[in-house]
Motif scaffolding. Sequence first.
Motif, PDB file in Angstrom:
ATOM      1  N   ARG A  36       0.832  -1.202   0.000  1.00 57.65           N
ATOM      2  CA  ARG A  36       0.000   0.000   0.000  1.00 57.65           C
ATOM      3  C   ARG A  36       0.869   1.255   0.000  1.00 57.65           C
ATOM      4  O   ARG A  36       0.731   2.124   0.855  1.00 57.65           O
ATOM      5  N   ILE A 204      -6.769  10.247  -1.385  1.00 58.28           N
ATOM      6  CA  ILE A 204      -7.815   9.396  -1.961  1.00 58.28           C
ATOM      7  C   ILE A 204      -7.232   8.052  -2.380  1.00 58.28           C
ATOM      8  O   ILE A 204      -7.782   6.986  -2.069  1.00 58.28           O
ATOM      9  N   GLN A 205      -6.098   8.106  -3.093  1.00 55.28           N
ATOM     10  CA  GLN A 205      -5.473   6.868  -3.571  1.00 55.28           C
ATOM     11  C   GLN A 205      -5.094   5.953  -2.410  1.00 55.28           C
ATOM     12  O   GLN A 205      -5.332   4.741  -2.451  1.00 55.28           O
ATOM     13  N   TYR A 206      -4.534   6.536  -1.345  1.00 58.30           N
ATOM     14  CA  TYR A 206      -4.087   5.736  -0.212  1.00 58.30           C
ATOM     15  C   TYR A 206      -5.278   5.172   0.569  1.00 58.30           C
ATOM     16  O   TYR A 206      -5.277   3.995   0.955  1.00 58.30           O
ATOM     17  N   ILE A 207      -6.289   5.984   0.771  1.00 57.78           N
ATOM     18  CA  ILE A 207      -7.463   5.531   1.513  1.00 57.78           C
ATOM     19  C   ILE A 207      -8.193   4.426   0.750  1.00 57.78           C
ATOM     20  O   ILE A 207      -8.702   3.475   1.337  1.00 57.78           O
ATOM     21  N   GLU A 208      -8.220   4.529  -0.573  1.00 56.22           N
ATOM     22  CA  GLU A 208      -8.819   3.459  -1.381  1.00 56.22           C
ATOM     23  C   GLU A 208      -8.076   2.145  -1.178  1.00 56.22           C
ATOM     24  O   GLU A 208      -8.683   1.067  -1.146  1.00 56.22           O
ATOM     25  N   LEU A 209      -6.752   2.219  -1.040  1.00 56.03           N
ATOM     26  CA  LEU A 209      -5.967   1.011  -0.788  1.00 56.03           C
ATOM     27  C   LEU A 209      -6.284   0.422   0.586  1.00 56.03           C
ATOM     28  O   LEU A 209      -6.213  -0.789   0.783  1.00 56.03           O
ATOM     29  N   GLY A 212     -11.083   0.775   0.430  1.00 52.31           N
ATOM     30  CA  GLY A 212     -11.931   0.745  -0.758  1.00 52.31           C
ATOM     31  C   GLY A 212     -12.406   2.134  -1.153  1.00 52.31           C
ATOM     32  O   GLY A 212     -12.043   3.134  -0.531  1.00 52.31           O
ATOM     33  N   GLU A 213     -13.242   2.199  -2.168  1.00 57.41           N
ATOM     34  CA  GLU A 213     -13.593   3.476  -2.784  1.00 57.41           C
ATOM     35  C   GLU A 213     -14.757   4.212  -2.127  1.00 57.41           C
ATOM     36  O   GLU A 213     -14.848   5.438  -2.214  1.00 57.41           O
ATOM     37  N   SER A 214     -15.648   3.505  -1.465  1.00 61.15           N
ATOM     38  CA  SER A 214     -16.942   4.105  -1.087  1.00 61.15           C
ATOM     39  C   SER A 214     -16.817   5.354  -0.214  1.00 61.15           C
ATOM     40  O   SER A 214     -17.551   6.328  -0.406  1.00 61.15           O
ATOM     41  N   ALA A 216     -13.748   6.978   0.374  1.00 66.03           N
ATOM     42  CA  ALA A 216     -12.425   7.572   0.173  1.00 66.03           C
ATOM     43  C   ALA A 216     -12.480   9.079  -0.015  1.00 66.03           C
ATOM     44  O   ALA A 216     -11.674   9.816   0.563  1.00 66.03           O
ATOM     45  N   GLY A 217     -13.439   9.574  -0.819  1.00 67.41           N
ATOM     46  CA  GLY A 217     -13.532  11.007  -1.075  1.00 67.41           C
ATOM     47  C   GLY A 217     -13.826  11.800   0.182  1.00 67.41           C
ATOM     48  O   GLY A 217     -13.149  12.798   0.481  1.00 67.41           O
TER      49      GLY A 217
END
Length: 267
Positions: A36, A204-209, A212-214, A216-217
């Motif tokens: 990650r 955003i990229q790190y939190i998605e890792l 996930g995406e839901s 992250a923003g």
Amino acid sequence: MNNKSKSNAAVRLPRAKGIDMATVYTPKECARKVKRIVLAEKNQTIVDEFITILGMKEKFEEQDVPMPNKIVMFGPPGTGKTLTAFYLAQRLDLPLILVRLDAIIHSHLGETASNVRKIFDYANGTPCVLFLDEFDALGRMRDSNDEVKEMARVVNTLLQCLDEFGGESVFVAATNLEEELDTAIWRRFDTKMTYTLPTHADRIQYIELLIGESLAGQAADLLAGCSFADIEQIMLKAKRKAIIENRALNFENIENALSEYNPRMKV
């Protein structure tokens, strides 16, 4: 580069007064550490180019252009410097030698410089990525107030070691206090990498890792000013809350985790 790494138990590291001065991680172990990792675009480019050059050794030797083998990374804590050292070792398929400063630095006159020499001698004879964190503790400016000029002796030894450093190994140093480094040592590094707090896109990229995406923003907005290390700890705390509540992770979990963790955020 060809990997000649061994298991942790098989690698003989230098010792000081019966204490191992470093910990070794195999390339496989490094790969697990960097699942990650998020690097700024400029730093990713620097790493990619560095590795590309090492793979073109013969061409550079034909042109009498020296190969880079020393990297210094500087920036705030928790921004990915240590993780980059693991990433380099994994990409180069070399063991990572993580130097323990508490074992290197010694109160007896001359011992610290001697320990520095032992570590570099080891790396010169064994292909590896030699990583020294908090480098300013050893390489600080010689005009500072040092007891019995011990640090001046250490810096002079470091300069000699850096000048003699070669073979198949790479030396990586990290510091949060680049202004404390002796200027002569600073000049010895052929590659320099600057680290800053993650941007919104980085977050955003790190939190998605991590989750996930839901969410992250929203989480990226909430955690502006946090380091990667802060974000990881907040997300782990939020996940624990969700598990205790026996439900899916939600934004309230993250808000509560942030409030409890209370990082020193810079916006």
